[in-house]
Design an enzyme around this catalytic site. Structure first.
Site: not given
Length: 470
Positions: A76, A151, A175
């Site tokens: 990520k 996210s 997230s």
């Protein structure tokens, strides 16, 4: 005939160790799929094709050692990777080359993973959508134009579409879990102190973890990351190096499972499909011998009362990140919601910030006392199924923040409390859109959750579901 991406991450790792497949072959397969689908899904901000193939060839030339030896995976973009572009989701710092890996990133690389690229994340991460100036919005492959959430939306989109066997994610208020729900995946937020932590910030809300197609794959990720290091400030008691994978194979003794469907916002009820998901899960858990206990949410624990202090804590820490990372001349390139947080936080003094942290701590303590009457809590993961990309960006300010909390009201409590929680893709709408449920346990009870999820997976078999184009 099955293809390489049909294999679970566990099966791929076993085949790599036995030399049934090569890392070069597997990496090339995923890079081809990323080239075909990655841009349309908004899954990646950087793909390291040449470097990945070099790393795969090197892995094939070595004797397999780490748990993830030769397995291609993405990381990520909110987390630093030494020597590779890391933007934290922000066009204002795109091209930054960190000198050191993040703690979990370093563990994954040491375990032998081959880095495919960096997955799309919103700027600095405080959103349950994944939209930035670096890529098109991250979309769920299960629906036309539906948000992958955030996210960790890029990571979830990549795994759900078969562009990676599993992916690195992180979770500050849900997230990892809400993208897993939108994309039909397993998403795990471990207990605080079970794996290496991010730097103390955001009231230590954040925890890294996996999005994966199965509970076993997610457990493999956690075992590859390993235990906390000597510099970590929070730590649970020690455990075996294969504790997570072992836990998946052991169904827990009968448990008291609390069922909560009240989101605690200014809205009255969860979406009917989220309620159906919980009902289906409750019946499955009862068939496995567990007791379901309907719970009422006490008035003091309604999440809406924490909106103001939560925004204060997030805003101050986001402002600190922006001030440290973004040169003055580049701050005009920040996203509108970041600008809003910066402006709002300029009026927060030390006393107000301390009071905000105190309110979150008091609420977390009260929640754990309330939850102590059950072993596990069952809730919807989100308050509604996936919404269209852009739907939560009402004004990129206060209205958007309220809309996000209404939609993702169930997940923040695990972050406040440092508790383990996971989203499991038990349900699909009539249109085939995934809907997840959340299981949450008391801090340190990660293995209990994994065993329960593993048993539930045997009943529901969500790992066999795939989107169109798989």
């Amino acid at each position: 005939m099955s293809q390489l991406h049909d294999l679970s991450a566990e099966a791929q790792c076993a085949a790599l160790r036995s030399r049934e497949i090569s890392s070069t072959e597997l990496t090339a397969h995923y890079l081809a799929r990323i080239e075909q689908q990655g841009e349309a899904l908004g899954a990646f901000v950087n793909v390291f094709a040449e470097q990945a193939m070099d790393a795969a060839r090197q892995a094939d030339a070595r004797t397999p050692e780490g748990l993830l030896h030769g397995l291609p995976m993405p990381l990520k973009d909110l987390h630093p990777v030494a020597g590779r572009p890391t933007s934290l989701g922000s066009a204002a710092i795109a091209g930054w080359l960190p000198e050191q890996d993040g703690n979990v990133v370093a563990r994954l690389r040491q375990a032998g993973m081959v880095l495919l690229g960096k997955t799309h994340a919103p700027e600095f991460g405080p959103c349950c959508y994944t939209e930035s100036r670096l890529a098109t919005p991250a979309l769920s492959p299960y629906g036309e134009g539906l948000s992958a959430s955030g996210s960790s939306g890029g990571s979830a989109a990549a795994v759900a579409a078969g562009l990676a066997p599993m992916a690195h994610a992180s979770d500050g208020l849900g997230s990892t879990r809400t993208p897993a729900s939108n994309c039909g995946l397993v998403g795990i937020k471990p207990s605080r102190g079970r794996i290496p932590a991010v730097l103390p910030a955001w009231y230590q809300l954040g925890s890294e973890g996996p999005v994966a197609r199965s509970v076993g794959d997610a457990a493999l990720f956690l075992d590859a990351v390993g235990t906390v290091g000597p510099g970590d400030l929070w730590r649970q008691p020690g455990w075996a190096s294969d504790a997570h994978r072992a836990a998946v194979r052991i169904a827990p003794a009968p448990l008291r499972i609390g069922l909560l469907t009240d989101p605690g916002t200014d809205e009255t009820a969860a979406h009917p499909d989220c309620l159906r998901a919980c009902d289906e899960t409750a019946r499955a858990l009862e068939s496995l011998g567990h007791e379901i206990v309907p719970l009422q949410l006490p008035e003091p624990l309604r999440i809406w009362a924490l909106l103001e202090p939560l925004c204060d804590v997030i805003g101050v820490n986001l402002s600190l990140t922006a001030q440290l990372m973004v040169p003055e001349a580049k701050r005009a390139e920040l996203m509108p919601y970041t600008q809003w947080y910066l402006e709002r936080s300029s009026d927060i003094d030390a006393m107000r910030y301390a009071q905000a942290q105190q309110r979150l701590a008091a609420a977390a303590s009260a929640w754990l006392k309330w939850m102590a009457g059950v072993d596990v809590l069952l809730t919807p993961t989100s308050n509604a199924p996936a919404v269209p990309a852009g739907a939560l960006r009402l004004d990129d300010g206060w209205e958007s923040t309220q809309a996000m909390l209404r939609w993702s009201a169930f997940t923040p409590w695990a972050n406040f409390c440092g508790a383990p929680a996971m989203s499991l893709p038990v349900h699909q709408t009539l249109a085939g859109i995934p809907v997840g449920v959340q299981l949450m346990a008391m801090p340190g009870q990660d293995e209990c959750l994994l065993g329960l999820a593993g048993a539930l997976e045997q009943v529901v078999e969500w790992q066999r579901r795939h989107p169109r184009g798989w």
